[in-house]
Enzyme design. Sequence first.
Site, mmCIF file in Angstrom:
data_model
loop_
_atom_site.group_PDB
_atom_site.id
_atom_site.type_symbol
_atom_site.label_atom_id
_atom_site.label_comp_id
_atom_site.label_asym_id
_atom_site.label_seq_id
_atom_site.Cartn_x
_atom_site.Cartn_y
_atom_site.Cartn_z
ATOM 1 N N CYS A 79 -15.149 -30.191 -22.773
ATOM 2 C CA CYS A 79 -13.834 -29.762 -23.254
ATOM 3 C C CYS A 79 -13.983 -28.547 -24.179
ATOM 4 O O CYS A 79 -14.315 -27.467 -23.729
ATOM 5 C CB CYS A 79 -13.100 -30.915 -23.931
ATOM 6 S SG CYS A 79 -11.322 -30.602 -24.145
ATOM 7 N N HIS A 167 -13.137 -34.918 -19.806
ATOM 8 C CA HIS A 167 -13.931 -35.790 -20.686
ATOM 9 C C HIS A 167 -14.639 -36.861 -19.870
ATOM 10 O O HIS A 167 -14.051 -37.901 -19.537
ATOM 11 C CB HIS A 167 -13.020 -36.458 -21.731
ATOM 12 C CG HIS A 167 -12.551 -35.533 -22.804
ATOM 13 N ND1 HIS A 167 -13.245 -35.335 -23.970
ATOM 14 C CD2 HIS A 167 -11.467 -34.740 -22.867
ATOM 15 C CE1 HIS A 167 -12.600 -34.456 -24.725
ATOM 16 N NE2 HIS A 167 -11.514 -34.076 -24.076
ATOM 17 N N GLU A 169 -16.780 -38.922 -20.880
ATOM 18 C CA GLU A 169 -17.130 -40.079 -21.710
ATOM 19 C C GLU A 169 -16.050 -41.152 -21.734
ATOM 20 O O GLU A 169 -16.322 -42.305 -22.108
ATOM 21 C CB GLU A 169 -17.448 -39.639 -23.145
ATOM 22 C CG GLU A 169 -16.257 -39.143 -23.966
ATOM 23 C CD GLU A 169 -15.946 -37.674 -23.778
ATOM 24 O OE1 GLU A 169 -15.295 -37.080 -24.657
ATOM 25 O OE2 GLU A 169 -16.357 -37.106 -22.744
ATOM 26 N N SER A 227 -26.684 -59.713 -40.744
ATOM 27 C CA SER A 227 -27.492 -60.859 -40.323
ATOM 28 C C SER A 227 -28.652 -60.415 -39.437
ATOM 29 O O SER A 227 -29.789 -60.891 -39.589
ATOM 30 C CB SER A 227 -26.624 -61.880 -39.580
ATOM 31 O OG SER A 227 -25.598 -62.371 -40.416
#
Length: 517
Positions: A79, A167, A169, A227
């Site tokens: 882009c 795009h 993605e 964690s």
Amino acid sequence: MQQKIIILDFGSQTTQLIGRRLRELDTFCEVIPYNKFPKDTRGVIGVILSGSPFSVNDPQAFKLDLSSIRGRFPILGICYGAQFLASQFGGKVESADCREYGRANLQLAEKDNPLLKDISKDSQVWMSHGDTITALPDNFYHIASTDKVVNAAFQAKDEQIWGVQFHPEVAHTLEGKQLLRNFAVDICGSKQDWSPASFIESTVAQLKSQLGNDKVILGLSGGVDSSVCATLLNKAIGKNLTCIFVDHGMLRKNEYANVLKDYEGLGLNVLGVNAGEKFFNDLAGVTDPEKKRKIIGKGFIDVFEEEARKITDAKWLAQGTIYPDRIESLNITGKTIKSHHNVGGLPEELNLQLCEPLEWLFKDEVRRVGYELGMPEHLIKRHPFPGPGLAVRILGDITPEKVSILQEADDIYIKGLHDWRVKDDNGNEVELYDLVWQAGTILLPIKSVGVMGDERTYEQAVALRAVTSSDAMTADWARLPYEFMAKVSNDIIRKVKGVNRVCYDISSKPPSTIEWE
């Protein structure tokens, strides 16, 4: 040396998605500001230029000198990145007659181009731009078009430089992952050796080398990030790790006791600190969400500083910061979306160095590492929960009474998600909780009229939030069953004193964010 692709961020909202897609291809990548290309390029195999909110013709547009990159690494502009390449090398970029936004279909001009390998005829792509490339540089040629965009994709002659106006993605570009695979694997030569097992092996070795026999303090939140971070550090340095779990008074109902029990089962050395009174005092009268985050972040570190004095020779503070936290906190455009209380370093007086073993991982990668480490599934599957806790799910000032109301309502909602059984896409029966990326309850700063029994009420309203996502960079509101929503709403109003109205948030990200504050 770890192979990696550098993604230069020009401020696009979808830059993180580029990185996420590359990781799905088992290819390591780094997202860095457009003007911070690393001096140490060992391991770099390619460069991607992201989109941007700017026009390349805007005087304030982000620009960089490509001379140190061109010819050394394959380049893909997306882009704005494609427009920037065209503009920098002598082409012409002009304002389109109308903003080109939405679905389009590619017409391939060169089927054998390596970037377009295995891309279907009329493949659907997603456009989102106000400018268009009206003339390519002399040494460039177009390789794909759409019905409205002549130069939808192009390449430099005899150079490994490509640009795509769409795009790849985003999910709406149906074969975008294939295009990125062509670039990362076929063109850049990725060995696709990025995996949870390889991450654990290399990170444990790195932690042993970095920390030696030093003592480390880790802040635990009860979430999957901290964690997994604790389990990974425990594998590397064992008894030299001391974990501190701070209850700032704004955790979910019974979370403090439940999480301490979970950590005991992991064999971690954990100190529990009940500091709720301090945080409530510090937050008294504060309504601004950024101030809340900063107060809690500072208070969190203050508690750590106090506890650190009790731990002889502690030299490191470990945090469960993950990659989206770091990227979202980058101030590329001058407009930070939100600050993260575990991003940005530590005050000098704390006198501890920072250790962030998960700083390159996306959320689902953290979970994959957790499974590889053999952690209990219920810890790994836990939805993300904001570091400031319910403080940023209470709009307005914070009081113990408001927190108590929200804890009760949220407990009904989350337990309901666990108890409600549905079938997933494969026909397996699962908890509704497992089909939601993140869920939570928000206490609204309004009251509404209601009727209970024969009495008029004027009480609080709460909003339920649930989203689906793969990585929290984009998210859609979850289509929860009406029967479930009716039951939860009824249970909250009947059982939580002070609430007489339940709403459901149907906003997606973008334009909204997952959390309200």
